[in-house]
Enzyme design. Sequence first.
Site, PDB file in Angstrom:
ATOM      1  N   GLY A  35      -8.139  -4.528  10.116  1.00 20.19           N
ATOM      2  CA  GLY A  35      -8.299  -5.820   9.456  1.00 20.19           C
ATOM      3  C   GLY A  35      -9.744  -6.269   9.399  1.00 20.19           C
ATOM      4  O   GLY A  35     -10.293  -6.747  10.380  1.00 20.19           O
ATOM      5  N   ASN A  89       5.463   1.621   8.173  1.00 20.04           N
ATOM      6  CA  ASN A  89       4.977   0.389   7.558  1.00 20.04           C
ATOM      7  C   ASN A  89       6.131  -0.581   7.349  1.00 20.04           C
ATOM      8  O   ASN A  89       6.906  -0.447   6.397  1.00 20.04           O
ATOM      9  CB  ASN A  89       4.309   0.749   6.220  1.00 20.04           C
ATOM     10  CG  ASN A  89       3.852  -0.462   5.446  1.00 20.04           C
ATOM     11  OD1 ASN A  89       3.817  -1.577   5.969  1.00 20.04           O
ATOM     12  ND2 ASN A  89       3.508  -0.249   4.193  1.00 20.04           N
ATOM     13  N   THR A 123      -2.007  -6.538   5.413  1.00 18.34           N
ATOM     14  CA  THR A 123      -2.703  -7.608   4.691  1.00 18.34           C
ATOM     15  C   THR A 123      -1.984  -8.945   4.801  1.00 18.34           C
ATOM     16  O   THR A 123      -0.792  -9.011   5.097  1.00 18.34           O
ATOM     17  CB  THR A 123      -2.828  -7.250   3.205  1.00 18.34           C
ATOM     18  OG1 THR A 123      -1.524  -6.937   2.717  1.00 18.34           O
ATOM     19  CG2 THR A 123      -3.748  -6.068   3.006  1.00 18.34           C
ATOM     20  N   GLY A 165       1.551  -2.061  -4.696  1.00 22.01           N
ATOM     21  CA  GLY A 165       3.007  -1.954  -4.656  1.00 22.01           C
ATOM     22  C   GLY A 165       3.503  -0.562  -4.331  1.00 22.01           C
ATOM     23  O   GLY A 165       4.502  -0.097  -4.882  1.00 22.01           O
ATOM     24  N   CYS A 170       4.539  -4.158   4.243  1.00 19.07           N
ATOM     25  CA  CYS A 170       3.937  -4.224   2.914  1.00 19.07           C
ATOM     26  C   CYS A 170       4.341  -5.513   2.226  1.00 19.07           C
ATOM     27  O   CYS A 170       5.533  -5.763   2.018  1.00 19.07           O
ATOM     28  CB  CYS A 170       4.342  -3.036   2.049  1.00 19.07           C
ATOM     29  SG  CYS A 170       3.599  -3.136   0.405  1.00 19.07           S
ATOM     30  N   ASN A 175      -4.860  -7.071  -3.079  1.00 20.13           N
ATOM     31  CA  ASN A 175      -4.296  -5.953  -3.827  1.00 20.13           C
ATOM     32  C   ASN A 175      -2.799  -6.131  -3.949  1.00 20.13           C
ATOM     33  O   ASN A 175      -2.146  -6.720  -3.099  1.00 20.13           O
ATOM     34  CB  ASN A 175      -4.614  -4.613  -3.149  1.00 20.13           C
ATOM     35  CG  ASN A 175      -3.558  -4.212  -2.143  1.00 20.13           C
ATOM     36  OD1 ASN A 175      -2.512  -3.667  -2.517  1.00 20.13           O
ATOM     37  ND2 ASN A 175      -3.795  -4.512  -0.881  1.00 20.13           N
ATOM     38  N   GLY A 214     -10.202  -0.534   6.195  1.00 16.31           N
ATOM     39  CA  GLY A 214      -9.403  -0.630   4.978  1.00 16.31           C
ATOM     40  C   GLY A 214     -10.210  -1.002   3.753  1.00 16.31           C
ATOM     41  O   GLY A 214     -10.832  -0.161   3.114  1.00 16.31           O
TER      42      GLY A 214
END
Lengths: 305, 247
Positions: free
Chosen positions: A247, A131, A197, A75, A134, A72, A269
């Site tokens: 994960g 986070n 990710t 954004g 990202c 993915n 997720g």
Amino acid sequence: MVAEKNLAVSLCGLTMKNPVVPASGTFGFGIELADAMDLNTLGGISLKGTTREPRYGNPTPRIAECTAGMINSVGLQNPGIEALVADKAPALRSIYGGVIIANISGYSVEEYAFNCARADGCPAIDLLEVNVSCPNVHGGGMAFGTDPKSAAAVTAAVKAVTRKPVFIKLSPNVTDIVTIARACEDAGADGITLVNTFLGMRIDIRKRKPVIANTMGGFSGPAIFPVALRMVYQVAQACSIPVMGCGGVRRAEDVVEMMMAGATAVQVGAENLRNPMACPEIIAALPALMDSLGIDSLQEIIGII
Amino acid sequence: MLMQKRIFRIESNEGVARDTFRLVLRTDGAVAVRSGQFVDIALPGFFLRRPISVSDCLSDGLVLYYKVVGEGTRAMSEMTPGTVLELLEPLGSGFHPEKCREAALLIGGGLGAAPLYLLAKELLAQGKKATAVLGFNKADEICLAEELRALGIPVHIATMDGSVGTKGFVTDAIAAVRPAFDRFYTCGPLPMMKAVCAALDAPGEVSLEERMGCGAGFCYGCSILTKNGPRRVCADGPVFDKEEVLW
């Protein structure tokens, strides 16, 4: 009939009725799924990553399918921190009694601190997940999570502005996850969420161009489970603060495996994207699985390896 | 109707035009899908579901058309009757036949003709008239023209090579036929829909396509920027007013 099983876990003083949490970015702000399921079966919900200003995110295509997973490149599309604290989190609180986790992003240490201060003032939010991982935004996000000093700086800055528990969500795209987790712990983090990710890429060989408009994106799904599990294990061994494992989790067995590796809570997720009912189905499957494994309480198996 | 996971069984899965298949699915109990909505099909061996628009809603089933464009749809084309599939349905907003006053123009490009069939049925059930203009590259791609004619509505074809109907684009066929309508509905390639919206003065609705993640509005994988800000094609669409789209 399976004998009564205790699915509850304790996380930084918060009691979760079970350890299963939809991961940030794969469950919107929770309210989007209120009609499709009973949200109150969920132990917690990690909300969509939020920045100070509203963001549209990256151009489409943002999604690429892979063997046993997906990439993915959303954004960090989000309505901004004010919408989170004034609208989204209170709306979820009004229908949901479990642990609400605000996922906070930023482009600078100051922005992280600003956003966390705003979230701290929102009674609907139980826990902050910061986070620093990202892979889909430039000049921010993952840059803070790939360097121990930066990760520690963000941690210290947000801890200074909130009394809510702070989890730092780490990137797996690093040489040594343990060093970064320890830096966060030393800077005052109450827990670690891992992993975000993996930076990945697909090419459309007919069109001779990347499938994802932004060329690269974050790879997740069952394919990353063994790597995520290994990192959860390493961090749980090295740190004394709790870990939320994330994960490639897709079934009750994976939840138990993550907990045995050291996770106190387990996030689901990519699986939500192929099966929106994944989390309630996993929770429903846990008691019979526990029974077959001779487990009475999930709290007992945390970090037994 | 709320989104649900539901098991369907393949009744038939047959090629009807070049690379184009017609899939008939049956389930236990009533099915309620409106035109312009879609379903998301779980394919064994593939991680993400395949979003497919609904061409017809039967009392206990669905008719879908799909084109073989990659490995997933190739696998779908090899599935045999009796195969069980798990669907998420219904998904997305639908067309708004109720906003048509008297006469609608339905404009399809390629497989975009598929959702117009259910829309035509809904319009006729509301006592309205409809005319269809369908565009294809070549004659061997033509699908749904006979099915739409069987509903009793005029169908005009445009082909790029001129092998059937008007030679050229759907806009050429519309200019040649000059149908009367107060609202139009279109589904097909983006350049076609852009040309249609530029050429026609009447209010119109367009059905957009985007690569999707969840298909149900919570992953934000298919967001587009519109005049009303970011919109999710899967949940806020796939049908949008023509004025909302930033071409």
